[in-house]
Design an enzyme around this catalytic site. Structure first.
Site, PDB file in Angstrom:
ATOM      1  N   LYS A 179       0.863  -1.173   0.000  1.00 32.33           N
ATOM      2  CA  LYS A 179       0.000   0.000   0.000  1.00 32.33           C
ATOM      3  C   LYS A 179       0.905   1.230   0.000  1.00 32.33           C
ATOM      4  O   LYS A 179       2.034   1.208   0.469  1.00 32.33           O
ATOM      5  CB  LYS A 179      -0.950   0.021   1.195  1.00 32.33           C
ATOM      6  CG  LYS A 179      -0.318   0.147   2.569  1.00 32.33           C
ATOM      7  CD  LYS A 179       0.115   1.520   3.024  1.00 32.33           C
ATOM      8  CE  LYS A 179      -0.959   2.563   2.847  1.00 32.33           C
ATOM      9  NZ  LYS A 179      -0.425   3.904   3.345  1.00 32.33           N
ATOM     10  N   THR A 190       5.451   6.445   2.028  1.00 30.94           N
ATOM     11  CA  THR A 190       4.707   5.810   3.096  1.00 30.94           C
ATOM     12  C   THR A 190       4.169   4.545   2.522  1.00 30.94           C
ATOM     13  O   THR A 190       3.343   4.562   1.641  1.00 30.94           O
ATOM     14  CB  THR A 190       3.631   6.698   3.638  1.00 30.94           C
ATOM     15  OG1 THR A 190       3.379   6.288   4.922  1.00 30.94           O
ATOM     16  CG2 THR A 190       2.326   6.719   2.921  1.00 30.94           C
ATOM     17  N   SER A 406      -9.762  15.365   6.704  1.00 34.19           N
ATOM     18  CA  SER A 406     -11.199  15.645   6.828  1.00 34.19           C
ATOM     19  C   SER A 406     -12.027  14.365   6.763  1.00 34.19           C
ATOM     20  O   SER A 406     -11.534  13.332   6.366  1.00 34.19           O
ATOM     21  CB  SER A 406     -11.629  16.603   5.731  1.00 34.19           C
ATOM     22  OG  SER A 406     -11.423  16.024   4.461  1.00 34.19           O
TER      23      SER A 406
END
Length: 406
Positions: A179, A190, A406
């Protein structure tokens, strides 16, 4: 939208590996966000991790546990990185291992924790640990696709690679998932990645093979030049398909397995770039003619990290002066610019340090308008070469990262 073919292949079962997942509501409801890997007894496991000094609590715990024993279980959560979380973050990572160990009836140090997601927020530890038993209850040999989905954050697609190969009449499997889409830069990029094989490999060689493969894959990709706090890559060899254990690099089977591992990990790494946040183009930066691979990498990364180069490619603008500038500030000593040649695919844009006489901007624009392209640089000073993979920088990259929390 990912670039090129990112279709998940058929994910071959790896004997000795089971995977389970659950909806733990770590951050978002109604999505699989907790994944557990179970390895059979005797599995040899290795890991490589982020070089970020501010590495996350689960990275500290995983590295410590790997030093103590071969792990039997991996536990991965998404939605929360458990990074920048201080002593409580460490306690939560350790508590996660403790609770899974109790449920699975193993030692705490036989569990490795992994987290990915928002930095600086504490894990919702009660929700996470409540998801452990449901994940264990769902353990299956064929759940690789579910696991690839369960570890996603800003990824738009699950990422997997799988191959089968034969040694001495025995068919073995190499399967893995990864991922990552943003905050991608070596070392590591990441990202999380988990690869397993049922070939029998001695533990020291598992670590050696992983390090070599990581240097050719996850340590050769960059999206935005940011190194994550949580990067981890695990390679496990269960040995459950049988055969004599590979104990030496001189064993002819070693080179075969290493080649398969490198292919699988390179595919997983390139899938991360193809799914880079906001990416519209997949870019290969190949540098040759260097004195050593380090200076080739320095120049390749300099080009691949440059926001000016990446935005020009997004706009299909052959502003090749930006590429030359990136080469020049890479920090390579005694670089003779009059020996440098640069191509966009088959179009030479720079010859002997200046504009190629037959270069026309329409040809450069044609290449830059493609969804896949290669920037090739010849330094004209040696025989070393290396390659880095990256993507363009688009409006959507800004939108994704502006809205991330968010």
């Amino acid at each position: 939208m990912a670039v090129g073919d990112v279709t998940m292949p058929h994910m071959h079962v790896v004997q000795g590996v089971k995977i389970g997942s659950a909806e733990a509501y770590v951050r978002y409801p109604n999505r699989r966000d907790l994944v557990i890997f179970e390895f059979s007894k005797g599995t040899n496991v290795a890991g490589v991790f982020t070089q970020n000094a501010f590495c996350a609590a689960p990275v500290h715990v995983s590295k410590l546990h790997l030093q103590q024993a071969n792990p039997r279980y991996l536990v991965i959560n998404t939605g929360n990185a458990n990074a920048g979380t201080g002593k409580l973050g460490m306690q939560n990572a350790q508590f996660t291992c403790l609770k899974l160990a109790e449920l699975a009836q193993v030692e705490e140090f036989e569990v490795l924790p992994f987290s990915t997601g928002v930095i600086g927020e504490q894990l919702p530890i009660e929700r996470l640990t409540q998801g452990l038993q449901p994940a264990l209850d769902s353990l299956s040999e064929s759940a690789w696709h579910d696991a690839a989905t369960g570890i996603m954050t800003t990824d738009t697609t699950p990422k997997g690679a799988s191959e089968q190969f034969e040694l001495d009449g025995i068919t073995y499997t190499m399967t893995g998932i990864s991922k990552g889409a943003g905050m991608i830069r070596p070392n590591m990029a990441t990202m999380l990645s988990f690869v397993a094989t049922d070939a029998p490999i001695a533990r020291p060689l598992v670590q050696t093979m992983l390090k070599i493969s990581a240097d050719q894959s996850f340590n050769r990709i960059t999206v935005d030049g940011d190194t994550s706090t949580n990067d981890s890559c695990i390679f496990a060899a269960t040995g459950c398909a049988g055969g004599a254990e590979i104990q030496s690099i001189n064993d002819p089977r070693y080179a075969v397995v290493l080649d398969v591992l490198c292919r699988v990990m390179k595919r997983l790494a390139q899938l991360i770039i193809r799914d880079g946040e906001g990416a519209t183009k997949f870019i290969t930066v190949a540098v040759e003619g260097g004195n050593d691979t380090q200076e080739c990498c320095d120049i390749a990364y300099s080009i691949a990290h440059s926001p000016l180069v990446k935005t020009a490619i997004f706009a299909s603008d052959p502003n090749w002066g930006r590429i030359l500038a990136a080469i020049g500030y890479a920090g390579v000593k005694d670089l003779d610019v009059e020996k440098i040649q640069v191509w966009l695919d088959d179009v030479q844009i720079c010859k002997d340090g200046g504009a190629a006489a037959d270069y026309i901007e329409e040809a450069g624009a044609r290449v830059m308008s493609q969804t896949e392209m290669t920037i090739r640089v010849d330094l004209g000073r040696g025989t070393a070469k290396d390659t880095v993979y990256t993507c363009d920088l688009s409006y959507d990259y800004v939108k994704i990262n502006a809205d991330y929390r968010s």
